[in-house]
Design an enzyme around this catalytic site. Sequence first.
Site, PDB file in Angstrom:
ATOM      1  N   GLU A  89       9.215  17.654  13.773  1.00  0.00           N
ATOM      2  CA  GLU A  89       9.665  17.799  12.267  1.00  0.00           C
ATOM      3  C   GLU A  89       8.469  18.276  11.137  1.00  0.00           C
ATOM      4  O   GLU A  89       7.701  17.878  11.486  1.00  0.00           O
ATOM      5  CB  GLU A  89       9.342  16.090  11.921  1.00  0.00           C
ATOM      6  CG  GLU A  89       9.856  15.576  10.876  1.00  0.00           C
ATOM      7  CD  GLU A  89       9.392  13.945  10.292  1.00  0.00           C
ATOM      8  OE1 GLU A  89       7.809  13.734  10.484  1.00  0.00           O
ATOM      9  OE2 GLU A  89      10.775  13.563  10.421  1.00  0.00           O
ATOM     10  N   LYS A 139       0.100  -1.349  -0.051  1.00  0.00           N
ATOM     11  CA  LYS A 139      -0.190   0.388  -0.145  1.00  0.00           C
ATOM     12  C   LYS A 139       1.067   1.021  -0.162  1.00  0.00           C
ATOM     13  O   LYS A 139       1.841   1.774   0.909  1.00  0.00           O
ATOM     14  CB  LYS A 139      -0.571  -0.009   1.280  1.00  0.00           C
ATOM     15  CG  LYS A 139      -2.030   0.776   1.413  1.00  0.00           C
ATOM     16  CD  LYS A 139      -1.657   2.491   1.618  1.00  0.00           C
ATOM     17  CE  LYS A 139      -2.346   3.051   1.429  1.00  0.00           C
ATOM     18  NZ  LYS A 139      -2.013   4.204   0.966  1.00  0.00           N
ATOM     19  N   CYS A 156      13.608  11.036   5.570  1.00  0.00           N
ATOM     20  CA  CYS A 156      13.668  11.396   7.414  1.00  0.00           C
ATOM     21  C   CYS A 156      14.263  11.470   7.956  1.00  0.00           C
ATOM     22  O   CYS A 156      14.751  11.759   9.028  1.00  0.00           O
ATOM     23  CB  CYS A 156      12.729   9.603   7.285  1.00  0.00           C
ATOM     24  SG  CYS A 156      14.053   8.623   6.317  1.00  0.00           S
TER      25      CYS A 156
END
Length: 503
Positions: free
Chosen positions: A393, A185, A294
């Site tokens: 973040e 997915k 990331c």
Amino acid sequence: MRAGEGSIVSSSVEEYGLFVNGKWVVPPGAGRFETINPTNREPVGSFVAARAADVTAAVEAAHKAFPAWRDLPAPRRGQFLRSAARILKERKAEIGRIVTREMGKVLPEGLGDVQEAIDFVEYMDGEGRRLLGETVPSELTSKFCLTVRQPKGVVACITPWNFPTAIPNWKIAAALISGNTVVFKPASNTARCAAEVVKVYEDAGLPPGVLNLVTGAGGTVGTALVEDPRVRAVSFTGGVETGRDVYVRGAQRLKMVHLELGGKNPQIVMDDANLPLALEGILFGAFGTSGQRCTATSRLILQAGIYDRFLEMLVRRLETFRVGDPLDPATDMGPVASADQERKILEYIEIGRREARLVRGGEKLTGGLYDRGFFVAPTIFETRHGTRISKEEIFGPVLSVIKVADYAEAVRVANDVDYGLSSSIYTRDVSRAFRAIEDLEAGITYINAPTIGAEIQLPFGGIKNTGNGGREAGTAAIEEFTEVKTVFVDYSDKLQKAQIDTA
Ligand code: NAD
């Protein structure tokens, strides 16, 4: 392409189905969504918005395919990966451009995304001839003790958009070589890249049902996947909030859930550092992929002695840093990946304007090409440690610069965030560099290199809110996707009792 019966032809853009049991299918009555190019908002592809029942069908296919795939010797499973790696190589230029068109990273990075996928798939092919277990001595005579690795069964691979071919392959190739079957997915805004990945495995001749693709909303598709009892493990990369939801749902069903989540990665520059080297490091770390890795550097921690000089070097260097069309070789940084990304980054910039001093950038870029896409200026704030922009973040080209007195304060600031993915220190003092390897709270530490730049043969992952303790890539990839079976073979022809009759 291979859309099945019932396909809804709604526009001129290329249409894709779900990939279930070796066929591209469009379930009757299913809705559609389109992905767009973040540079100019042109459509890239049209995809099925799968419903829970469509997910069930994909899991069913993977479940049926599992026994035969599990029983195929791992080196023979590797042959499919070898073919997939070859096809990826042949299509690297084409798929790399699709990455750039759909996600917005500059072309060398789009090609790098595909190269990382190639490297990892090749690495996993080799792993098919290892899948190492242990042999250890028994405490009894005529008894042999060993471990073997076995697949988990059907696994769900749920991925983000920022490495739209590399991250799916990190998961899919490791899962397949280990003998699992997969339901994949992908993030909705990079569904075309996901379809290209799946086409590669289809063309490599993978048996039907071994790899299945379901596209659509995370809340619908992801949830149905995580909750299906036949899915034995979930490998998830994405944001903390989504990861927590996946973890809780998986925990309720006692599933193995592997989480790779966010980061707030620091680059420390000490007074004794090679400053031109540290400057190239921060440019690449903070503004490569528009800060949407990331492992991107979002905090620059500078020792007081070089603070003013280094900040001035950085601001001056950014004057020649070009933001524009990611397909243009002269461009250093492309757009951010989506309207949602742009909105969130601009919100953080507003927060930063209130709590810190804006040094450079701080706006949505406008005029010409910029008006058609999602372009944010490379942005630098001078801030004290503890502000929201220095701790949360942002996942965009926004850098917080923080002044510290000495090494002890640098480490304290670096560690005082909820995340622990990557970290970096620039220093010429070898003792301090080794001290930093011990002190920095992160899954990855770079010495005299930026916070980005993972190599696939090494474990990848983080601590604190970055994950739940696992690692991807390297040898750890196999641990993620296998169960260990402990085997005792007693060839003494008598009943032997461990711990009891050995004294
Ligand atoms: P996201 O959490 O929004 O989405 C990730 C995936 O989860 C997508 O496929 C999405 O459709 C799906 N999803 C959404 N809701 C779901 C639900 N309820 N159940 C199951 N699946 C669901 O993240 P994103 O915006 O795609 O990616 C950005 C984030 O990913 C950042 O936080 C970044 O740091 C992180 N990331 C981490 C790593 C790592 O290895 N640590 C690598 C890349 C990106």
